[in-house]
Design a protein around this motif. Structure first.
Motif, PDB file in Angstrom:
ATOM      1  N   UNK A 489      53.125  26.187  41.985  1.00  0.00           N
ATOM      2  CA  UNK A 489      53.690  26.839  43.164  1.00  0.00           C
ATOM      3  C   UNK A 489      53.784  28.350  42.925  1.00  0.00           C
ATOM      4  N   UNK A 490      53.301  29.120  43.864  1.00  0.00           N
ATOM      5  CA  UNK A 490      53.371  30.576  43.712  1.00  0.00           C
ATOM      6  C   UNK A 490      52.190  31.167  42.951  1.00  0.00           C
ATOM      7  N   UNK A 491      51.332  30.311  42.375  1.00  0.00           N
ATOM      8  CA  UNK A 491      50.217  30.813  41.565  1.00  0.00           C
ATOM      9  C   UNK A 491      49.227  31.611  42.411  1.00  0.00           C
ATOM     10  N   UNK A 496      46.628  36.639  43.803  1.00  0.00           N
ATOM     11  CA  UNK A 496      46.208  37.575  44.848  1.00  0.00           C
ATOM     12  C   UNK A 496      46.876  38.932  44.672  1.00  0.00           C
ATOM     13  N   UNK A 497      48.145  38.895  44.282  1.00  0.00           N
ATOM     14  CA  UNK A 497      48.860  40.158  44.078  1.00  0.00           C
ATOM     15  C   UNK A 497      48.176  40.943  42.962  1.00  0.00           C
ATOM     16  N   UNK A 498      47.797  40.227  41.901  1.00  0.00           N
ATOM     17  CA  UNK A 498      47.117  40.878  40.776  1.00  0.00           C
ATOM     18  C   UNK A 498      45.784  41.487  41.251  1.00  0.00           C
ATOM     19  N   UNK A 499      45.055  40.709  42.073  1.00  0.00           N
ATOM     20  CA  UNK A 499      43.778  41.194  42.593  1.00  0.00           C
ATOM     21  C   UNK A 499      43.993  42.419  43.477  1.00  0.00           C
ATOM     22  N   UNK A 500      45.024  42.360  44.322  1.00  0.00           N
ATOM     23  CA  UNK A 500      45.279  43.463  45.246  1.00  0.00           C
ATOM     24  C   UNK A 500      45.669  44.736  44.520  1.00  0.00           C
ATOM     25  N   UNK A 501      46.399  44.577  43.418  1.00  0.00           N
ATOM     26  CA  UNK A 501      46.806  45.762  42.662  1.00  0.00           C
ATOM     27  C   UNK A 501      45.679  46.273  41.782  1.00  0.00           C
TER      28      UNK A 501
END
Ligand code: ADP
Ligand code: ZN
Ligand code: ZN
Length: 702
Positions: A489-491, A496-501
């Protein structure tokens, strides 16, 4: 003359295609009304049902009716219009009303909990500041609640506290779209077509602003849970009003609270996935379906409804407009535009001046592939990485490799419970997975048939491509996004957050990665293997393939950097593919729709699929043959019954499966047949030996 008495017609949570009559509870503090829950005796237990209707008589006669035990609500949970929608859905999808009602209620209310569990005091009051990052996940009814009300002359929405941030100026096409939807009188379906980045979401935001400013509510449906946080963030940045979020990943309590906030009108904006289409609204003003073509709007088991189609019926009953948005509209919607039933709106340019990506086919015939990638693709990846940009690669296959085969005798690892090969994973302990039933086992040391140790790994999955990329580009971080890497859950949000940053330079993933996520630094998108889509056996394979290509392309070059899309194929001259690449989705759809027309396939006909499965191999076909015999006399000239046939993958999780297809020239002819046919199925002797289900308007017929 029989005496009149009060009868409650109750939908109970049971797989039975009828309502049940009860007398009102002996002790009843207020008059029962349709839409209220009652506790009733049912068989040997007590269940929570929903009153669908009141009547003065029952076919059973007063003496044989049982009393309901208690009335659970002071006010109807669902109003007449929503009850009508549920009755319609039950009749149209030929699904038991009790289960349809169950799909519409949050779990806690279904279980009989008091509807006061979310009084206004429970709603979190949290006004996001301009530009602040929205909280993730759990806090889902957010914002101030006093934002509605009449518009002060001269006051802007920002002054009134409705807006948290000022919007950009619309371009002409966006302005036109906003005006047309805003001026729609009563029910109307509008289809907003625009590529990713063309500003569809901005159009939604403007429309929401208008609807909320006049005190009405907007229901927004998005295809995936994974996409709602992103939409929610945009809504929260723009609006300082409560937003009720509804999807299956929420906790039960929160879900019920948000549902009740929508019902009470406390949340002017309701954002959810498929099942949110049944959320009650105090003052419905507009329904928006984002990515309307997406297959996940169709429930694929149990109550098999299509949320887009239900939403359209709902809007019609409520007398409000419904806006469908997509870069790649479904053929159904395009057809309805052609027929003059829907109004088309289009956003031809990318907003904010971003250029359309350049699309190119890479002919991989005779090419040496490394990890499924040709040299030109790998070179292109290298170029984009050297420029400090991100690369997204798409492959619709999970695991390390789809095939582990004996080089001595041709044996391959098969699932014991499915007619399917086991997929090889990197995980050494349980290397072989069946993606159909979830079975797992260790990787064999030798062939099970001839004991040879010459086992070969054939083909590519995302794990193997990831490995090749890491070897090839050791300085780059590679991120894999597929169902396996996002189980926790939340993975998905974290990845995506890592990719976006910009934390990873190469993203490799399946379908999941192709959808709507905003990744501004991606300038190259590669599709590793398209040919499954081109030659998929399902009649929608080409439509899905084209939608996928356009979605993947939409990931490239969204911001101020031009994007590039490379598509590997063994069929570079395929006419549908070249139409798509050269002339775009509209031209492709035109050509593909003509093929559908000649084949009498939807949207040029209506389908229903009767599926049956059993542990006994013969039973499903036997049942379906009897079902077919029952249907033949009912079918007029406009209806054809095709089959029965075994499913393409006949055995799944130890059960044999078969299907019968009903095809009608028109929807009402199909419905007429189903109305007469469904009751007969119950009476077929072999029905008890199989599990059967009907799928009206199936999205997959294989
Ligand atoms: P879509 O939903 O079609 O993918 P968005 O609405 O997300 O498109 O718009 C893409 C990007 O362009 C977003 O960053 C958005 O803020 C921006 N944008 C949208 N409309 C405009 C506009 N009229 N002027 C400037 N930027 C805009
Ligand atoms: Zn062998
Ligand atoms: Zn299996």
């Amino acid at each position: 003359m029989p005496r009149d008495y009060l009868v409650l017609r109750v939908a109970v949570p049971a797989p039975l295609p009828r309502w049940f009559d009860y007398l009102a509870p002996r002790v009843c503090p207020h008059p029962p009304q349709p839409g209220m829950r009652v506790k009733v005796p049912f068989g040997r237990s007590e269940v929570v049902g929903l009153i669908m209707e009141l009547a003065n008589q029952s076919a059973l006669g007063e003496g044989r009716l049982k009393h309901a035990l208690s009335l659970l609500d002071e006010q109807p949970l669902l109003d007449e219009s929503l009850l009508g929608l549920l009755r319609w859905a039950s009749a149209y999808y030929h699904h038991p009303i009790g289960e349809v009602v169950a799909a519409a209620l949050p779990g806690l209310l279904r279980a009989g909990r008091a509807a006061s569990l979310a009084d206004p005091g429970d709603v979190q009051g949290r006004a996001p500041a301009k530009g602040s990052a929205p909280a993730k996940g759990s806090a889902s009814v957010a914002g101030k609640s006093e934002a509605k009300g009449s518009r002060m002359p001269g006051a802007t929405a920002l002054d009134q506290g409705l807006l948290a941030a000022a919007p950009p100026a619309l371009n002409a096409a966006q302005q036109q779209a906003v005006t047309e939807v805003a001026e729609a009188q009563g029910f109307q379906v509008l289809l907003l077509q625009g590529v990713t980045g063309s500003g569809k979401t901005e159009v939604y935001l403007r429309l929401i602003e208008r609807v909320v400013a006049r005190g009405a509510q907007v229901l927004v449906l998005a295809p995936e849970i994974g996409l709602t946080p992103q939409l929610l963030a945009r809504f929260q940045q723009r609006f300082a009003v409560p937003i009720a979020v509804l999807h299956s990943a929420l906790g039960e309590r929160e879900r019920a609270q948000n549902w009740l906030a929508a019902r009470a009108g406390r949340a002017p904006i309701v954002l959810g996935t498929r099942s949110a289409v049944f959320t009650p609204l105090a003052r419905p003003g507009l329904i928006i379906i984002d990515e309307e073509h997406d297959a996940s709007f169709k429930q694929q088991d149990g109550f098999r409804y299509h949320a887009r189609d239900v939403a359209i019926l709902r809007a019609q009953r409520a007398g409000i407009p419904v806006l469908l948005g997509s870069a790649t509209p479904s053929f159904e919607s395009l057809y309805n535009v052609r027929q003059g039933r829907y109004r088309a709106l289009s956003l031809p340019e990318r907003a904010g001046g971003a250029a359309h990506p350049e699309m190119r086919l890479l002919d991989v015939r005779h090419q040496v592939l490394q990890g499924g990638m040709s040299a030109p693709l790998l070179d292109a990846v290298g170029e984009h990485l050297a420029r400090g940009e991100q690369v997204l690669l798409f492959l619709n296959r999970r695991g390390f490799a789809p095939l582990l085969m004996c080089h001595a005798c041709g044996w391959s690892a098969q699932c014991e419970r499915c007619d399917a090969r086991m997929v090889l994973y990197l995980d050494q302990a349980r290397a072989l997975h069946c993606q159909h039933c979830g079975a797992q086992r260790a990787r064999p040391e030798q062939c099970a048939a001839c004991q040879s140790a010459e086992l070969r790994v054939l083909g590519y999955g995302t794990e193997r491509v990831e490995q090749t990329l890491c070897e090839h580009f050791p300085a780059a971080e590679v991120l894999r996004i597929d169902r396996d890497s996002t189980r926790r859950k939340g993975a998905l949000d974290d990845l995506l957050a890592r990719a976006q940053q910009g934390g990873a330079q190469i993203l490799i993933g399946t379908q999941m990665l192709a959808k709507g996520h905003h990744l501004p630094n991606v300038t190259l998108a590669g599709i590793l293997n398209l040919d499954q889509g081109l030659f998929g056996a399902d009649f929608r394979a080409a439509e899905r393939m084209a939608q996928l290509i356009v979605q993947v392309a939409g990931r490239a070059g969204r911001a101020h950097k031009p994007g590039r899309v490379l598509i590997q194929t063994h069929h570079p001259t395929h006419p549908l593919l070249t139409a798509l690449i050269r002339d775009g989705y509209a031209a492709f759809a035109e050509a593909a729709l003509t093929e559908r027309k000649h084949a009498h396939l939807p949207p040029y006909s209506s389908l229903a699929l009767l599926r049956a499965e059993a542990v006994n191999r013969a039973a499903p076909l036997e049942f379906l043959r009897a079902a077919q015999a029952a249907a033949e006399p009912l079918a007029g000239a406009a209806v054809q019954i095709l089959g029965p046939v075994s499913a393409p993958m006949e055995r799944r999780a130890g059960r044999y499966r078969a299907q019968l297809l009903v095809q009608a020239a028109r929807r009402n002819e199909l419905q007429r047949l189903l109305d007469a046919w469904m009751p007969l199925l119950e009476t077929i002797k072999t029905a008890r030996k199989v599990r059967w289900s009907l799928d009206v308007d199936p999205v997959e017929i294989l």
